[in-house]
Write a protein that holds these residues in place. Structure first.
Motif, mmCIF file in Angstrom:
data_model
loop_
_atom_site.group_PDB
_atom_site.id
_atom_site.type_symbol
_atom_site.label_atom_id
_atom_site.label_comp_id
_atom_site.label_asym_id
_atom_site.label_seq_id
_atom_site.Cartn_x
_atom_site.Cartn_y
_atom_site.Cartn_z
ATOM 1 N N LEU A 14 90.402 42.647 95.788
ATOM 2 C CA LEU A 14 90.378 41.247 96.553
ATOM 3 C C LEU A 14 91.790 40.879 97.139
ATOM 4 C CD1 LEU A 14 88.014 39.339 94.143
ATOM 5 C CD2 LEU A 14 87.358 40.479 96.390
ATOM 6 N N VAL A 15 92.925 41.387 96.671
ATOM 7 C CA VAL A 15 94.135 40.936 96.952
ATOM 8 C C VAL A 15 94.557 41.572 98.030
ATOM 9 C CG1 VAL A 15 96.605 41.000 96.202
ATOM 10 C CG2 VAL A 15 94.746 40.624 94.539
ATOM 11 N N ILE A 16 94.815 40.937 99.197
ATOM 12 C CA ILE A 16 95.285 41.456 100.625
ATOM 13 C C ILE A 16 96.786 40.725 100.678
ATOM 14 C CG2 ILE A 16 94.963 41.527 102.916
ATOM 15 C CD1 ILE A 16 92.028 41.146 102.257
ATOM 16 N N ALA A 17 97.758 41.748 100.965
ATOM 17 C CA ALA A 17 98.984 41.221 101.230
ATOM 18 C C ALA A 17 99.071 40.361 102.259
ATOM 19 C CB ALA A 17 100.075 42.194 101.220
ATOM 20 N N ARG A 18 99.849 39.004 102.444
ATOM 21 C CA ARG A 18 100.137 38.221 103.583
ATOM 22 C C ARG A 18 101.213 38.972 104.529
ATOM 23 N NH1 ARG A 18 101.904 32.697 100.602
ATOM 24 N NH2 ARG A 18 101.577 31.808 102.764
ATOM 25 N N PRO A 19 100.925 38.293 105.589
ATOM 26 C CA PRO A 19 101.979 38.994 106.744
ATOM 27 C C PRO A 19 103.326 38.917 106.364
ATOM 28 C CG PRO A 19 100.006 37.878 107.841
ATOM 29 C CD PRO A 19 99.874 37.518 106.222
ATOM 30 N N ALA A 20 104.149 39.821 106.565
ATOM 31 C CA ALA A 20 105.629 39.735 106.309
ATOM 32 C C ALA A 20 106.323 38.649 107.172
ATOM 33 C CB ALA A 20 106.230 40.960 106.518
ATOM 34 N N ARG A 21 107.350 38.044 106.785
ATOM 35 C CA ARG A 21 107.861 36.957 107.455
ATOM 36 C C ARG A 21 109.461 36.838 107.201
ATOM 37 N NH1 ARG A 21 108.609 31.941 104.726
ATOM 38 N NH2 ARG A 21 107.510 31.822 102.951
ATOM 39 N N SER A 22 110.444 36.444 107.829
ATOM 40 C CA SER A 22 111.916 36.350 107.715
ATOM 41 C C SER A 22 112.064 35.218 106.796
ATOM 42 C CB SER A 22 112.351 36.359 108.819
ATOM 43 O OG SER A 22 112.310 37.710 109.294
ATOM 44 N N VAL A 23 112.802 35.318 105.744
ATOM 45 C CA VAL A 23 113.123 33.941 104.932
ATOM 46 C C VAL A 23 114.785 34.117 104.944
ATOM 47 C CG1 VAL A 23 110.953 33.886 103.680
ATOM 48 C CG2 VAL A 23 112.876 35.192 102.825
ATOM 49 N N ARG A 24 115.186 32.701 104.269
ATOM 50 C CA ARG A 24 116.636 32.974 104.303
ATOM 51 C C ARG A 24 116.832 33.541 102.850
ATOM 52 N NH1 ARG A 24 118.509 26.894 104.230
ATOM 53 N NH2 ARG A 24 116.873 26.703 103.066
ATOM 54 N N LEU A 25 118.346 34.214 102.722
ATOM 55 C CA LEU A 25 118.796 34.576 101.595
ATOM 56 C C LEU A 25 118.670 33.686 100.546
ATOM 57 C CD1 LEU A 25 121.893 36.789 102.592
ATOM 58 C CD2 LEU A 25 119.587 37.491 102.309
ATOM 59 N N ALA A 26 118.754 32.609 100.610
ATOM 60 C CA ALA A 26 118.575 31.527 99.502
ATOM 61 C C ALA A 26 117.254 31.557 98.823
ATOM 62 C CB ALA A 26 119.095 30.309 99.688
ATOM 63 N N VAL A 153 110.452 39.932 104.305
ATOM 64 C CA VAL A 153 109.867 39.693 102.932
ATOM 65 C C VAL A 153 108.276 39.725 103.053
ATOM 66 C CG1 VAL A 153 111.583 38.853 101.822
ATOM 67 C CG2 VAL A 153 109.780 37.417 102.469
ATOM 68 N N VAL A 154 107.711 40.265 101.853
ATOM 69 C CA VAL A 154 106.016 39.794 101.779
ATOM 70 C C VAL A 154 105.842 38.542 100.962
ATOM 71 C CG1 VAL A 154 104.119 40.779 100.693
ATOM 72 C CG2 VAL A 154 105.580 42.389 101.523
ATOM 73 N N PRO A 155 105.138 37.511 101.459
ATOM 74 C CA PRO A 155 105.251 36.132 100.906
ATOM 75 C C PRO A 155 104.528 36.205 99.841
ATOM 76 C CG PRO A 155 104.893 35.964 103.136
ATOM 77 C CD PRO A 155 104.827 37.466 103.107
ATOM 78 N N ARG A 156 104.866 35.319 98.739
ATOM 79 C CA ARG A 156 104.052 35.424 97.547
ATOM 80 C C ARG A 156 102.481 34.875 97.562
ATOM 81 N NH1 ARG A 156 108.066 34.728 93.505
ATOM 82 N NH2 ARG A 156 109.740 33.836 94.265
ATOM 83 N N LEU A 157 101.758 35.589 96.938
ATOM 84 C CA LEU A 157 100.157 35.465 96.882
ATOM 85 C C LEU A 157 99.952 33.851 96.496
ATOM 86 C CD1 LEU A 157 98.685 38.771 95.763
ATOM 87 C CD2 LEU A 157 98.712 37.964 98.175
ATOM 88 N N ARG A 158 99.087 33.078 97.271
ATOM 89 C CA ARG A 158 98.492 31.931 97.020
ATOM 90 C C ARG A 158 97.532 32.032 96.117
ATOM 91 N NH1 ARG A 158 97.236 28.937 101.282
ATOM 92 N NH2 ARG A 158 98.113 27.111 100.262
ATOM 93 N N ALA A 195 103.617 36.740 87.323
ATOM 94 C CA ALA A 195 103.662 37.855 88.330
ATOM 95 C C ALA A 195 104.257 37.646 89.692
ATOM 96 C CB ALA A 195 102.127 38.093 88.261
ATOM 97 N N GLY A 196 104.677 36.516 89.909
ATOM 98 C CA GLY A 196 105.314 36.373 91.352
ATOM 99 C C GLY A 196 104.469 35.670 92.181
ATOM 100 N N GLY A 197 103.286 35.251 91.827
ATOM 101 C CA GLY A 197 102.378 34.375 92.711
ATOM 102 C C GLY A 197 102.542 32.896 92.832
ATOM 103 N N GLU A 198 102.185 32.263 93.863
ATOM 104 C CA GLU A 198 102.409 30.773 93.961
ATOM 105 C C GLU A 198 101.139 30.141 93.630
ATOM 106 O OE1 GLU A 198 102.562 27.857 97.878
ATOM 107 O OE2 GLU A 198 103.086 29.985 98.030
#
Length: 217
Positions: A14-26, A153-158, A195-198
């Motif tokens: 059921l887990v599908i990775a969210r589309p990659a996006r650019s984020v600031r280093l911080a 990056v790959v955004p955190r799963l919600r 686990a790194g999720g949101e």
């Protein structure tokens, strides 16, 4: 009845990775790299001093110079960190970060001594980070040293955590007969974050289909 492994597989499907996006280093620490990172430049970018002190032509301080035979040389320039003009060291002179006029050298110098060569750490064009790698503080530091302001990056799963049960009461409230404190939601939310999720929300629903649907809405 499902086994634990079957349930894990079904949930994982059921887990599908969210589309990659650019984020600031911080904001990138703890996320997963979406793309390989190729060094656009070398580190160091140029030959530089590995320590503070005097820069000297080795021929001016020949092998065999000892404490009883100091070499006295005039100080030619003061080169603090960040100075951008290029200097050529002429024979018979010294470069120092101090403000003295003359310096005594009491030890022989070897050619290339205490010099960090360009590309000694990283060579331009090499892949330094791999897609799928978790971004650690060290990764952030390397990306910054290479001039990157952002990373893909790959955004955190919600994840939505919902507890159901008419008997459930939030901790901190007074219990009535037949009620218990809700403890699963806060534990599961903590596990999701670990686990790194949101975690989006942790509502509690009564044992009623309409109430559950309303909570999901």
């Amino acid at each position: 009845m499902r086994s634990v492994e079957e349930h894990r597989r079904i949930v994982a499907d059921l887990v599908i990775a969210r589309p990659a996006r650019s984020v600031r280093l911080a904001e990138a620490e703890g996320l997963v790299l979406a793309d390989d990172v190729v060094a656009p430049l070398s580190l160091p970018m140029f030959d530089n001093s590995a320590m503070d002190g005097y820069a000297v032509l080795a021929s001016d301080v020949p092998s065999g110079t000892g404490l009883e035979q100091p070499v006295r040389l005039p100080v030619a320039h003061d080169i603090p960190a960040g100075r951008t003009d290029r200097l050529t060291l002429a024979p018979g002179t010294e470069v120092t970060d101090a403000g003295v006029d003359v310096v005594e050298i009491r030890r022989a110098a070897e050619p290339g001594q205490h010099i960090r060569r360009a590309g000694e750490d990283v060579t331009a064009g090499t892949t330094v980070l791999r897609a799928g790698q978790v971004i650690s503080p060290a990764v952030v530091g390397l990306a910054a040293a290479l001039g990157f302001g952002e990373l893909r990056v790959v955004p955190r799963l919600r994840v939505l955590v919902v507890s159901t049960g008419s008997e459930l009461i939030k901790p901190g409230s007074a219990l009535l007969p037949g009620q218990i404190y809700e403890s699963n939601a806060v534990m599961l939310a903590a596990a999701v974050r670990e686990a790194g999720g949101e975690v989006v929300a942790t509502p509690t629903s009564d044992d009623d289909v309409a109430a559950f649907r309303a909570a999901l809405e």
